[in-house]
Design a protein around this motif. Structure first.
Motif, PDB file in Angstrom:
ATOM      1  N   MET A   1      48.210  -0.274 112.330  1.00  0.00           N
ATOM      2  CA  MET A   1      48.299  -0.188 110.862  1.00  0.00           C
ATOM      3  C   MET A   1      46.931   0.189 110.310  1.00  0.00           C
ATOM      4  N   MET A   2      46.903   1.129 109.382  1.00  0.00           N
ATOM      5  CA  MET A   2      45.631   1.511 108.776  1.00  0.00           C
ATOM      6  C   MET A   2      45.087   0.372 107.935  1.00  0.00           C
ATOM      7  N   ALA A   3      43.765   0.159 108.030  1.00  0.00           N
ATOM      8  CA  ALA A   3      43.164  -0.941 107.277  1.00  0.00           C
ATOM      9  C   ALA A   3      43.308  -0.749 105.794  1.00  0.00           C
ATOM     10  N   ASP A   4      43.237   0.522 105.327  1.00  0.00           N
ATOM     11  CA  ASP A   4      43.313   0.729 103.883  1.00  0.00           C
ATOM     12  C   ASP A   4      44.731   0.612 103.370  1.00  0.00           C
ATOM     13  N   ARG A   5      45.691   0.407 104.258  1.00  0.00           N
ATOM     14  CA  ARG A   5      47.071   0.192 103.829  1.00  0.00           C
ATOM     15  C   ARG A   5      47.486  -1.260 104.004  1.00  0.00           C
ATOM     16  N   LEU A   6      46.603  -2.071 104.550  1.00  0.00           N
ATOM     17  CA  LEU A   6      46.917  -3.479 104.776  1.00  0.00           C
ATOM     18  C   LEU A   6      46.608  -4.272 103.521  1.00  0.00           C
ATOM     19  N   HIS A   7      47.629  -4.765 102.850  1.00  0.00           N
ATOM     20  CA  HIS A   7      47.449  -5.544 101.624  1.00  0.00           C
ATOM     21  C   HIS A   7      47.522  -7.026 101.992  1.00  0.00           C
ATOM     22  N   LEU A   8      46.383  -7.664 102.137  1.00  0.00           N
ATOM     23  CA  LEU A   8      46.348  -9.067 102.520  1.00  0.00           C
ATOM     24  C   LEU A   8      46.851  -9.938 101.379  1.00  0.00           C
ATOM     25  N   ALA A  31      36.263  -3.205 107.570  1.00  0.00           N
ATOM     26  CA  ALA A  31      37.464  -2.935 108.361  1.00  0.00           C
ATOM     27  C   ALA A  31      37.548  -1.436 108.543  1.00  0.00           C
ATOM     28  N   TYR A  32      38.152  -1.004 109.647  1.00  0.00           N
ATOM     29  CA  TYR A  32      38.289   0.428 109.852  1.00  0.00           C
ATOM     30  C   TYR A  32      39.707   0.734 110.291  1.00  0.00           C
ATOM     31  N   THR A  37      39.744   7.117 117.324  1.00  0.00           N
ATOM     32  CA  THR A  37      40.371   7.357 118.617  1.00  0.00           C
ATOM     33  C   THR A  37      39.577   6.704 119.744  1.00  0.00           C
ATOM     34  N   GLY A  38      40.291   5.997 120.604  1.00  0.00           N
ATOM     35  CA  GLY A  38      39.665   5.404 121.771  1.00  0.00           C
ATOM     36  C   GLY A  38      39.041   4.058 121.519  1.00  0.00           C
ATOM     37  N   LEU A  39      39.072   3.594 120.281  1.00  0.00           N
ATOM     38  CA  LEU A  39      38.428   2.318 119.964  1.00  0.00           C
ATOM     39  C   LEU A  39      39.439   1.278 119.526  1.00  0.00           C
ATOM     40  N   SER A  40      40.351   1.643 118.607  1.00  0.00           N
ATOM     41  CA  SER A  40      41.327   0.680 118.102  1.00  0.00           C
ATOM     42  C   SER A  40      42.449   0.476 119.113  1.00  0.00           C
ATOM     43  N   HIS A  41      42.933  -0.734 119.192  1.00  0.00           N
ATOM     44  CA  HIS A  41      44.077  -1.039 120.042  1.00  0.00           C
ATOM     45  C   HIS A  41      45.357  -0.833 119.267  1.00  0.00           C
ATOM     46  N   ASP A  42      46.378  -0.320 119.941  1.00  0.00           N
ATOM     47  CA  ASP A  42      47.642  -0.048 119.253  1.00  0.00           C
ATOM     48  C   ASP A  42      48.252  -1.303 118.659  1.00  0.00           C
ATOM     49  N   GLY A  43      47.989  -2.455 119.290  1.00  0.00           N
ATOM     50  CA  GLY A  43      48.631  -3.674 118.814  1.00  0.00           C
ATOM     51  C   GLY A  43      47.927  -4.352 117.675  1.00  0.00           C
ATOM     52  N   SER A  44      46.714  -3.924 117.296  1.00  0.00           N
ATOM     53  CA  SER A  44      45.957  -4.629 116.257  1.00  0.00           C
ATOM     54  C   SER A  44      46.434  -4.222 114.877  1.00  0.00           C
ATOM     55  N   ASP A  45      46.511  -5.214 114.000  1.00  0.00           N
ATOM     56  CA  ASP A  45      46.883  -4.961 112.604  1.00  0.00           C
ATOM     57  C   ASP A  45      45.665  -4.799 111.720  1.00  0.00           C
ATOM     58  N   LEU A  46      44.564  -5.453 112.094  1.00  0.00           N
ATOM     59  CA  LEU A  46      43.347  -5.389 111.289  1.00  0.00           C
ATOM     60  C   LEU A  46      42.155  -5.293 112.228  1.00  0.00           C
ATOM     61  N   ASP A  47      41.412  -4.215 112.117  1.00  0.00           N
ATOM     62  CA  ASP A  47      40.239  -3.992 112.964  1.00  0.00           C
ATOM     63  C   ASP A  47      38.984  -4.256 112.146  1.00  0.00           C
ATOM     64  N   LEU A  48      38.238  -5.294 112.520  1.00  0.00           N
ATOM     65  CA  LEU A  48      37.052  -5.687 111.781  1.00  0.00           C
ATOM     66  C   LEU A  48      35.789  -5.178 112.457  1.00  0.00           C
ATOM     67  N   VAL A  49      34.877  -4.677 111.662  1.00  0.00           N
ATOM     68  CA  VAL A  49      33.531  -4.364 112.123  1.00  0.00           C
ATOM     69  C   VAL A  49      32.610  -5.416 111.536  1.00  0.00           C
ATOM     70  N   LEU A  50      31.842  -6.086 112.391  1.00  0.00           N
ATOM     71  CA  LEU A  50      30.948  -7.150 111.963  1.00  0.00           C
ATOM     72  C   LEU A  50      29.511  -6.691 112.194  1.00  0.00           C
ATOM     73  N   ARG A  51      28.720  -6.717 111.134  1.00  0.00           N
ATOM     74  CA  ARG A  51      27.324  -6.282 111.252  1.00  0.00           C
ATOM     75  C   ARG A  51      26.415  -7.488 111.030  1.00  0.00           C
ATOM     76  N   GLY A  52      25.586  -7.774 112.012  1.00  0.00           N
ATOM     77  CA  GLY A  52      24.682  -8.906 111.926  1.00  0.00           C
ATOM     78  C   GLY A  52      23.446  -8.592 111.115  1.00  0.00           C
ATOM     79  N   ARG A  82      34.913  -6.398 116.125  1.00  0.00           N
ATOM     80  CA  ARG A  82      33.956  -5.588 116.867  1.00  0.00           C
ATOM     81  C   ARG A  82      32.556  -5.787 116.289  1.00  0.00           C
ATOM     82  N   ASP A  83      31.581  -5.862 117.147  1.00  0.00           N
ATOM     83  CA  ASP A  83      30.183  -5.972 116.733  1.00  0.00           C
ATOM     84  C   ASP A  83      29.599  -4.573 116.624  1.00  0.00           C
ATOM     85  N   TRP A  84      29.174  -4.225 115.398  1.00  0.00           N
ATOM     86  CA  TRP A  84      28.630  -2.880 115.139  1.00  0.00           C
ATOM     87  C   TRP A  84      27.502  -2.538 116.122  1.00  0.00           C
TER      88      TRP A  84
END
Length: 538
Positions: A1-8, A31-32, A37-52, A82-84
C-alpha cells in the motif's frame, strides 16, 4: 500500500506515535511508498524511514525493541521500519521523492533535531515546473479571487491555457508579487474546487508559486513560512519598478536566509496553524449557508410572494398556521399582496445619518474601507489617530446599519454592521432603520443581487463609476404589515446575529494564528506550548 494513500485512524496514529516516543524519542519519522523498488516488502502496509540525530545510525537494539513493540500492539497493519543511515545510498533519492510524513513527531525537547539556516530559494521550490498543454482548458485563478488573510483560494472558472501566466498544483502557495496586493496579505494556498480533482491549474502572471522542496521542507509548512513577517517584509522591501506597479523579483529570495526546522516539526507547526484555519474556514462556510437561508426567506416572502400565491391556489404554504394567517390571499391592482405597500428604503431607514465633523471628531477611528469590504464581510479594519486618518473616514457606523459601496457597486462592497465604534468611508451609503424591526429587512432588500445589479447599471463616471447615496435610498421594496415584519425579524435577525458571532470568532482565531505564526516559524515557542494555547481556545 502506498504511504500517501494510507489514512491512519486517529487511535492508530496515537498508538504509533506513543511507541515512537517511548522507544525512539530522538528520531525524525518519514514514510515512503512501495515504489522504492527492491526495498519495500510486498506485505508491508506502512514503510517507515527513521532518521537519528545528526543522521547518525540508530542502535540496532533500540530499533528491534520498537519493531517488537509494534508487533505486540493492537495496530492492525504491518509496519516496516528502516534506519536512513543504514540504507544503501542508491535508495535515498527515490525515498526523498516518494516520502510523506505520517507522524509529526516534534516535541521540542532536549533530543529535538537541530534547525538549519538556508537560503529561501534552496529551502523552497519557487515557480516549480508544471506541465500544461497550450490550448487545453484548466482551472484558472485570478488575483481578485484571493482574500487577504485567507488560507485557501479556489478556481471559479476554467480557461484555455495560452502559454503565459503562473502554473501550479493543489497545495501550492500563490504569493502576490505586485503592490498593493502583497502588502494587503494576498497569499493563499490553491485548492481544487472539486476535492476529487488533483490536476494542475494556471493563473495571474502576478503570482509567485511556492512549494515544499523535498526532503528539506513540507509544502504545508511553506505556506505559513511565506506568510511569516520575515518572508513577507523581505519581499515587500525587494519590490522594484515604477510607483504603483512595483513587483517582487523572484530571484531576490536567493538573498534571504531562513531557519528551517526538521520535517516532522514543520508538519507539527503546519498542523497547529492549520487547525485554526480549519475553524475559520468552517465558520466561513457556515456563514455562507446562514446568509443563503436568510436571503431565501426574504425572497420567498417579499419578492416572489410564495405564501400568497400558495393561498391563492389553495395550496399549503409550508408555514405554521399562525404565520400563514398573516399573509393575504389576493393581489391588488399593482400586483402587490393586498394590503402591502411598495416603498423606498429611504422611508424605512435614514440615509447617511451621522458623520464626523470638526466639532465632534474622536481621538482615534477604526476605519472601514470599500476595498476591505466584500459581499457582506468586513475583511479588515485600520486604526488611525484622527489627524492621520484618510479624509474619506467620515461616516459614523452603528450596530444594525447597512453599508453599501456607491463606487463601483458591482464589486459587492456591502456589509451589515454588528460592532460599535466603526467609521466608514464616504464611499459608503449608510442605511440606518428608523425601527429595529426593519434591520434585517433593510439589509436583505438593499443588498439583494437584483438591487446590486440595478445599482451597477445606474453607476456613471468613466474612471470611478458611482451612484449617489440617494439612489441607494430609492431602492424599492414591498413591505407587509408590522405583525408579519416582526415575525420575519424574529426569524432573520438571529441568523444575522449568528453570522456576526462567527465573524467575531474568526477575527479572534486569526489574531491567535497571526501571533503564533512568527513565534513558531522562528522557534521562539515550542510545539507543546502552541498546542496548549490552541487547545485552550478550542
Amino acid at each position: 500500500m502506498m504511504a500517501d494513500r494510507l489514512h491512519l485512524q486517529p487511535r492508530h496514529r496515537r498508538m504509533l506515535e506513543s511507541l515512537l516516543r517511548e522507544h525512539l524519542p530522538e528520531v525524525e519519522v518519514w514514510a515512503y511508498g512501495s515504489r522504492v523498488t527492491g526495498l519495500s516488502h510486498d506485505g508491508s502496509d506502512l514503510d517507515l524511514v527513521l532518521r537519528g540525530p545528526g543522521l547518525g545510525k540508530i542502535p540496532i537494539g533500540q530499533l528491534a525493541d520498537f519493531e517488537e513493540a509494534v508487533r505486540e500492539s493492537n495496530i492492525p497493519f504491518l509496519v516496516e521500519a528502516r534506519d536512513w543511515a543504514r540504507l544503501p545510498e542508491r535508495f535515498h533519492a527515490e525515498i526523498e521523492q516518494n516520502y510523506v510524513v505520517v507522524i509529526a513527531k516534534a516535541d521540542g525537547g532536549a533530543n529535538a533535531l537541530p534547525w538549519r539556516d538556508l537560503p529561501f530559494s534552496e529551502a523552497v521550490l519557487i515557480n516549480p515546473y508544471v506541465s500544461l498543454k497550450r490550448g487545453n482548458v484548466y482551472p484558472h485563478v485570478d488575483m481578485a479571487l484571493l482574500t487577504p488573510g485567507a488560507r485557501s483560494v479556489k478556481a471559479v472558472a476554467n480557461r484555455e491555457f495560452r502559454g503565459g501566466g503562473s502554473r501550479f498544483e493543489p497545495g501550492d502557495t500563490l504569493m502576490a508579487r505586485i503592490t498593493p496586493c502583497l502588502e494587503n496579505g494576498k497569499t493563499a494556498r490553491f485548492e481544487p474546487s472539486d476535492p476529487y480533482e488533483n490536476g494542475p491549474a494556471h493563473g495571474s502572471t502576478e503570482f509567485i508559486v511556492l512549494r515544499g522542496q523535498k526532503p528539506i521542507t513540507d509544502t504545508g509548512y511553506v505556506h505559513y513560512l511565506a506568510k511569516s513577517p520575515e518572508v513577507r517584509n523581505f519581499a515587500i522591501g525587494q519590490m522594484t519598478g515604477t510607483s504603483g506597479r512595483q513587483r517582487v523579483p523572484p530571484d531576490c529570495f536567493d538573498h534571504l536566509s531562513v531557519s528551517i526546522p526538521p520535517i516532522a516539526e514543520q508538519c507539527a507547526i503546519a498542523h497547529i496553524l492549520g487547525a485554526l484555519d480549519d475553524r475559520i474556514e468552517l465558520n466561513g462556510r457556515m456563514n455562507e449557508t446562514l446568509e443563503a437561508i436568510a436571503r431565501a426567506l426574504f425572497k420567498s416572502w417579499f419578492v416572489d410572494f410564495e405564501p400568497v400565491r400558495a393561498k391563492m391556489a389553495w395550496r399549503g404554504t409550508g408555514l405554521a398556521d399562525q404565520i400563514a394567517d398573516l399573509f393575504p390571499s389576493t393581489f391588488d391592482n399593482e400586483h402587490n399582496p393586498h394590503g402591502w405597500s411598495r416603498v423606498s428604503l429611504a422611508a424605512l431607514a435614514d440615509v447617511n445619518p451621522e458623520s464626523w465633523s470638526s466639532s465632534n471628531v474622536p481621538e482615534e477611528v477604526e476605519y472601514v474601507d470599500l476595498a476591505n469590504t466584500k459581499w457582506g464581510a468586513i475583511e479588515s479594519t485600520q486604526r488611525f489617530r484622527w489627524q492621520d486618518a484618510p479624509s474619506r473616514a467620515r461616516r459614523i457606523l452603528r450596530p444594525g446599519d447597512t453599508i453599501i459601496g456607491t463606487v463601483r457597486p458591482g464589486n459587492g462592497s456591502f456589509a451589515f454592521i454588528g460592532n460599535r465604534g466603526l467609521t466608514g468611508s464616504t464611499g459608503f451609503a449608510v442605511l440606518r432603520p428608523y425601527q429595529r424591526r426593519y434591520r434585517a429587512f433593510v439589509y436583505l432588500a438593499a443588498t439583494a443581487p437584483e438591487n446590486i445589479e440595478r445599482l451597477t447599471h445606474l453607476a456613471d463616471g468613466a474612471a470611478y463609476p458611482a451612484v449617489r447615496p440617494q439612489v441607494v435610498g430609492a431602492t424599492q421594496a414591498v413591505v407587509a404589515d408590522q405583525a408579519l415584519v416582526d415575525v420575519f425579524s424574529d426569524l432573520a435577525s438571529p441568523v444575522l446575529d449568528h453570522i456576526h458571532s462567527n465573524k467575531e470568532q474568526n477575527r479572534a482565531l486569526a489574531q491567535i494564528r497571526d501571533i503564533l505564526l512568527p513565534k513558531l516559524i522562528s522557534g521562539e515557542i515550542s510545539i507543546a506550548d502552541a498546542e496548549t494555547a490552541v487547545g485552550a481556545v478550542a
